[in-house]
Write an enzyme that holds these catalytic residues in place. Structure first.
Site, PDB file in Angstrom:
ATOM      1  N   ALA A 200     -77.897  -4.082  35.465  1.00 57.28           N
ATOM      2  CA  ALA A 200     -76.879  -3.513  36.342  1.00 57.28           C
ATOM      3  C   ALA A 200     -77.308  -2.201  36.981  1.00 57.28           C
ATOM      4  O   ALA A 200     -76.572  -1.657  37.807  1.00 57.28           O
ATOM      5  CB  ALA A 200     -75.583  -3.292  35.554  1.00 57.28           C
TER       6      ALA A 200
ATOM      7  N   ASP B  90     -78.781  -8.578  31.051  1.00 59.01           N
ATOM      8  CA  ASP B  90     -77.799  -7.939  31.942  1.00 59.01           C
ATOM      9  C   ASP B  90     -78.506  -6.764  32.608  1.00 59.01           C
ATOM     10  O   ASP B  90     -78.882  -5.795  31.944  1.00 59.01           O
ATOM     11  CB  ASP B  90     -76.599  -7.458  31.124  1.00 59.01           C
ATOM     12  CG  ASP B  90     -75.455  -6.944  32.007  1.00 59.01           C
ATOM     13  OD1 ASP B  90     -75.661  -6.815  33.229  1.00 59.01           O
ATOM     14  OD2 ASP B  90     -74.374  -6.658  31.463  1.00 59.01           O
TER      15      ASP B  90
ATOM     16  N   LYS C 264     -74.019  -0.462  41.435  1.00 61.02           N
ATOM     17  CA  LYS C 264     -74.589   0.870  41.315  1.00 61.02           C
ATOM     18  C   LYS C 264     -75.684   1.129  42.336  1.00 61.02           C
ATOM     19  O   LYS C 264     -75.645   2.108  43.079  1.00 61.02           O
ATOM     20  CB  LYS C 264     -75.142   1.081  39.902  1.00 61.02           C
ATOM     21  CG  LYS C 264     -74.105   1.490  38.879  1.00 61.02           C
ATOM     22  CD  LYS C 264     -73.221   0.342  38.471  1.00 61.02           C
ATOM     23  CE  LYS C 264     -72.230   0.754  37.381  1.00 61.02           C
ATOM     24  NZ  LYS C 264     -71.332  -0.358  37.007  1.00 61.02           N
TER      25      LYS C 264
ATOM     26  N   TRP D  45     -72.100  -2.554  26.188  1.00 60.91           N
ATOM     27  CA  TRP D  45     -71.020  -2.366  27.153  1.00 60.91           C
ATOM     28  C   TRP D  45     -69.772  -3.071  26.622  1.00 60.91           C
ATOM     29  O   TRP D  45     -69.824  -4.252  26.269  1.00 60.91           O
ATOM     30  CB  TRP D  45     -71.459  -2.956  28.492  1.00 60.91           C
ATOM     31  CG  TRP D  45     -70.495  -2.815  29.623  1.00 60.91           C
ATOM     32  CD1 TRP D  45     -69.830  -1.694  30.014  1.00 60.91           C
ATOM     33  CD2 TRP D  45     -70.111  -3.853  30.531  1.00 60.91           C
ATOM     34  NE1 TRP D  45     -69.048  -1.957  31.112  1.00 60.91           N
ATOM     35  CE2 TRP D  45     -69.201  -3.282  31.451  1.00 60.91           C
ATOM     36  CE3 TRP D  45     -70.453  -5.198  30.668  1.00 60.91           C
ATOM     37  CZ2 TRP D  45     -68.630  -4.012  32.482  1.00 60.91           C
ATOM     38  CZ3 TRP D  45     -69.890  -5.925  31.685  1.00 60.91           C
ATOM     39  CH2 TRP D  45     -68.983  -5.334  32.589  1.00 60.91           C
TER      40      TRP D  45
END
Length: 409
Positions: free
Chosen positions: A225, A223, A258, A142
């Protein structure tokens, strides 16, 4: 005469703002503007990283609406909650992500402004605890990972991850690169639904990574997400749980943007997990200190809504059901696109699209062909060929498939 007086001009000092230089625009935000400025009616936005339903809308989830209505009626104050947010929010999120993989007393946690805030605070903690540590990120990762590290002046290394030939994980390359990391270095891993590629490690590969981390004394930072967007809430948490339970210490940056659809509420959490529960107090205090130095008290509205959903059986069940509908819808789009491309090409070389998970897939083509898709067909995706699967629907899949074939990808 107007302007600066003569004496002032003669003794004029350099002004602070004159030292500012134009900074490079965020590529995804720039792409969004290009899409908005495109006058063509037939255009498809596959760049922006938000979930969209078949109508092209990012919906407010049913459970979120219900929790917000209840919150408006019941909330008596908008006063600060605390430097690390409401403990009930941390408890609920830790249970969602870690389950019973790690005892609660081994986890320090702090609410943050979105997953990006959690990532930033994690990097700040790394810099505070071990200024010499290098942070290893996947190639690709990312973009905010790399830009934040560069802004903070932290040393960064990349490890091979995406195989442009197979459109899967270059696991051998990844392991070979991580074997060169130094003790104390941090390895940034995507818990599920790798962004930007959509290609993920399997369970055996995750265990091999954990073994390597322990062998070389490396610290993982996960991470996560997109929990619930890949193979389901529990399955998507499995790798993060394996890491948290299998290493002496780790950091976990989580986002609710999300899977709860609360993008603009900026709802995230940073966890510091340590098998030595005696360290949790110091870790927790450090997270509070870092919050104070940055934004002080984190936002609460989104965190409060998430807490209400996760602690109310009816709201949680409705949220999980709607999230599952979203996940299955993206899988259907993936399969439809892979099938349509197979029909048009007579080849299964795009089968990886159905195997990837999450919102994104990387086609593995050149920036020139991505530009051709934009110029000739009004199809917008990031220059590295990352596309947002959630930006498609049943009607636009055939349009994209034909454009991919016509462009010679």
């Amino acid at each position: 005469m107007g302007g600066i007086p003569h004496a002032a001009r003669r003794n004029r000092r350099e002004l602070m703002f004159e030292n500012l230089k134009e900074l490079p625009a965020d590529k995804i935000l720039a792409l969004m503007q290009l899409y908005r400025d495109d006058p063509r009616e037939q255009k498809i936005d596959l760049g922006v990283g938000v979930y969209k339903n078949a109508e092209g809308v990012t919906p407010v989830m049913r459970a979120v609406k219900a929790a917000e209505r209840k919150l408006v009626e019941e909330q008596q104050s908008k006063s600060y909650v605390g430097l690390v947010g409401d403990p009930a929010y941390s408890d609920a999120m830790i249970e969602l992500i870690l389950g019973n993989a790690v005892e609660r007393n081994k986890v320090g946690a702090a609410a943050t402004p979105g997953g990006t805030g959690a990532v930033r605070q994690a990097f700040e903690l790394i810099r505070l605890a071990n200024p010499g540590a290098k942070v290893w990120v996947s190639d690709p990762t990312w973009p905010n990972h790399t830009t934040i590290l560069a802004y903070l002046g932290m040393e960064m290394k990349t490890y091979r991850y995406f195989d442009a030939e197979t459109r899967g994980v270059d696991f051998d390359g990844m392991m070979a690169d991580l074997k060169t990391a130094d003790k104390g270095d941090v390895v940034l891993l995507h818990g599920c639904c790798h962004n930007p590629t959509g290609a993920n490690l399997n369970k055996v590969e995750w265990q091999a990574v954990i073994d390597l981390l322990n062998e070389r004394g490396l610290v993982p930072m996960v991470d996560i997400a997109y929990q619930g967007f890949g193979d389901g809430l529990e399955a998507d948490a499995e790798a993060t749980r394996m890491v948290a339970a299998g290493v002496p210490e780790c950091l976990i940056a989580a986002s609710c943007s999300k899977n709860f659809g609360v993008y603009r509420e900026r709802t995230g959490l940073l966890m510091a997990v340590c098998q030595d529960a005696g360290r949790t107090g110091i870790n927790q205090g450090t997270l509070a200190f870092l919050n104070r130095q940055n934004y002080s008290f984190p936002p609460d509205h989104g965190a409060r809504v998430v807490t209400m959903i996760l602690t109310d059986p009816e709201l949680r069940a409705d949220w999980a059901a709607e999230l599952e509908e979203m996940r299955l819808g993206m899988l259907e789009i993936r399969q439809q696109l892979a099938d349509e491309l197979q029909r048009l090409t007579g080849s299964d070389r795009f089968a990886f699209l159905a195997q990837h998970r999450g919102m994104f897939s990387r086609l593995g083509t050149t920036p020139e062909l991505v530009q051709k898709l934009r110029d000739d067909h009004g199809i917008y995706m990031v220059g590295d060929s990352r596309m947002n699967i959630a930006g498609l629907n049943a009607a636009t899949v055939p349009v994209l498939a034909k454009a991919i074939v016509d462009a010679g990808i």
